[in-house]
Write a protein that holds these residues in place. Structure first.
Motif, PDB file in Angstrom:
ATOM      1  N   ILE A   1       0.857  -1.178   0.000  1.00  0.00           N
ATOM      2  CA  ILE A   1       0.000   0.000   0.000  1.00  0.00           C
ATOM      3  C   ILE A   1       0.892   1.227   0.000  1.00  0.00           C
TER       4      ILE A   1
ATOM      5  N   ASP B   1       1.029   5.245   0.321  1.00  0.00           N
ATOM      6  CA  ASP B   1       0.261   6.406   0.738  1.00  0.00           C
ATOM      7  C   ASP B   1       1.150   7.642   0.745  1.00  0.00           C
TER       8      ASP B   1
ATOM      9  N   VAL C   1      -3.005  11.541   2.307  1.00  0.00           N
ATOM     10  CA  VAL C   1      -3.934  10.421   2.443  1.00  0.00           C
ATOM     11  C   VAL C   1      -3.188   9.251   3.076  1.00  0.00           C
TER      12      VAL C   1
ATOM     13  N   GLY D   1      -2.656   5.388   4.333  1.00  0.00           N
ATOM     14  CA  GLY D   1      -3.083   4.039   3.961  1.00  0.00           C
ATOM     15  C   GLY D   1      -3.196   3.106   5.146  1.00  0.00           C
TER      16      GLY D   1
ATOM     17  N   LEU E   1      -6.643   1.247   5.693  1.00  0.00           N
ATOM     18  CA  LEU E   1      -6.800   0.099   4.794  1.00  0.00           C
ATOM     19  C   LEU E   1      -5.942  -1.065   5.258  1.00  0.00           C
TER      20      LEU E   1
ATOM     21  N   SER F   1      -2.366   2.176  -4.542  1.00  0.00           N
ATOM     22  CA  SER F   1      -1.877   3.552  -4.391  1.00  0.00           C
ATOM     23  C   SER F   1      -3.027   4.441  -3.921  1.00  0.00           C
ATOM     24  N   MET F   2      -2.853   5.009  -2.739  1.00  0.00           N
ATOM     25  CA  MET F   2      -3.872   5.905  -2.201  1.00  0.00           C
ATOM     26  C   MET F   2      -3.858   7.227  -2.962  1.00  0.00           C
ATOM     27  N   GLN F   3      -5.057   7.775  -3.192  1.00  0.00           N
ATOM     28  CA  GLN F   3      -5.193   9.031  -3.911  1.00  0.00           C
ATOM     29  C   GLN F   3      -6.076   9.976  -3.113  1.00  0.00           C
TER      30      GLN F   3
ATOM     31  N   TYR G   1     -12.413   7.330   0.913  1.00  0.00           N
ATOM     32  CA  TYR G   1     -11.084   6.943   0.446  1.00  0.00           C
ATOM     33  C   TYR G   1     -11.139   6.660  -1.051  1.00  0.00           C
TER      34      TYR G   1
ATOM     35  N   CYS H   1      -8.465   4.963  -4.203  1.00  0.00           N
ATOM     36  CA  CYS H   1      -7.188   4.305  -4.482  1.00  0.00           C
ATOM     37  C   CYS H   1      -7.215   3.712  -5.880  1.00  0.00           C
TER      38      CYS H   1
ATOM     39  N   SER I   1     -13.301   3.648  -5.041  1.00  0.00           N
ATOM     40  CA  SER I   1     -13.591   4.409  -3.827  1.00  0.00           C
ATOM     41  C   SER I   1     -14.151   3.433  -2.793  1.00  0.00           C
TER      42      SER I   1
END
Length: 331
Positions: free
Chosen positions: A24, A26, A30, A32, A35, A192-194, A202, A204, A221
């Motif tokens: 993950i 982040d 944001v 991660g 998650l 990849s967190m966005q 959230y 990603c 999402s």
């Protein structure tokens, strides 16, 4: 009607989509970690989870424990080995303990496998399905401070031969692109967190590489419950047409392209008048006694006032024939 495309994130969390490693990524905007905690909560219900604490203490993960055992390997208390304490303490959710405290520069495949084997000897794990378990790193960024990207990549790749799944988190904005690319290369699934849009918890992007070689990419999402026990995700489709205003604008309300410029594209009334009075170079001005008093009627040239004229002087090589002006007859 086409079938609804399933969520990769839910499939990976539920086990319907197999993977041997998940990372993950982040950033400071944001996180991660929610998650990661949700995945740990889910996986701990199926297999023993060995959580290697590199960035946080055990108190941050106690709410992720379930009926199954969650094993804590403490690399957070003395990350640089300054205490020179050879005792290594590992604590499980059932109260059993195993010595497992080391410094980060000594974290290798052999040490991780030794920690897992030590817990097995204490807990007497005999189930064939639970022998290998799941290995989780709460933050690889801390490990990258003491080891090279190649060493960490070999660690992730090597652990894949000794456990069911390797799950890790990395702060992508703290490292150069080639480091993140190297870690992603040895990982089957990259999340990849966005930055989420409004009204979304959230967001990603999921990159999943199956053993067959097929690659799946999705932007999803999702929401996570407060106790990290439930995760609900859906495919994210940016709203384009629905967000546009349906009201019709009149021409007077249309945007002016010449507005808010650092220079002026319009002409004032005086500038328009001056432009209209400019004499073009191929015309002659109207000669009058008022404008040119020194010119009399006898000396005034006999020209067509206000009209242009073309003067042409033939060259010596010109062979002009009045009977054949187009020079297309061969006589």
């Amino acid at each position: 009607m086409a079938a609804k495309e399933s969520s990769l994130l839910e499939a990976l969390r539920g086990g319907s989509e197999l993977t041997d490693s998940v990372i993950i990524q982040d950033c400071v905007e944001v996180s991660g970690r929610p998650l990661l905690k949700s995945l740990v909560h889910r996986y701990s219900q199926q297999s023993p989870v060995h959580l290697f604490l590199l960035e946080s203490g055990r108190q941050d993960w106690e709410h992720c424990s379930t009926g199954k055992q969650l094993f804590y390997h403490d690399y957070y208390t003395d990350p640089l080995g300054w205490d020179h304490d050879d005792d290594i303490t590992t604590t499980t959710t059932t109260g059993a303990s195993h010595t497992s405290k080391r410094c980060l520069h000594g974290l290798t495949v052999q040490s991780c496998v030794g920690d897992v084997e030590g817990v097995r000897s204490v807990e007497d794990v005999r189930s064939v399905d639970d022998v290998r378990g799941v290995v989780v790193f709460d933050c690889l960024s801390m490990l990258l401070l003491t080891q090279s990207a190649s060493s960490v990549s070999r660690l992730l790749h090597g652990l894949g031969h000794h456990c069911l799944l390797v799950l890790s988190l990395v702060h992508a904005d703290l490292h150069e692109d080639h480091v993140i690319s190297q870690l992603s290369h040895v990982t089957s699934t990259v999340v990849s967190m966005q930055t989420p849009p409004p009204l979304t918890d959230y967001l990603c992007s999921v990159y999943h590489r199956r053993k067959s070689g097929k690659i799946s990419k999705q932007v999803e999402s999702f929401t996570i419950s407060a106790d990290y026990s439930t995760l609900s995700s859906s495919l994210h489709r940016p709203h384009t047409h629905s967000t546009l205003s349906t009201t019709h604008t009149t021409p007077s309300q249309a945007a002016d392209p010449t507005a808010n410029l650092t220079f002026d594209l319009t002409l004032t009334a005086k500038e328009k008048h001056d432009r209209a009075n400019v004499v073009l170079p191929y015309t002659r001005p109207h000669i009058t006694a008022h404008t040119h008093p020194h010119i009399t009627s006898d000396t005034r040239p006999h020209i067509s006032l206000g009209k242009g004229e073309i003067f042409y002087q033939p060259d010596e090589a010109d062979d002009f024939d009045e009977s054949d002006p187009d020079d297309d007859l061969d006589i």
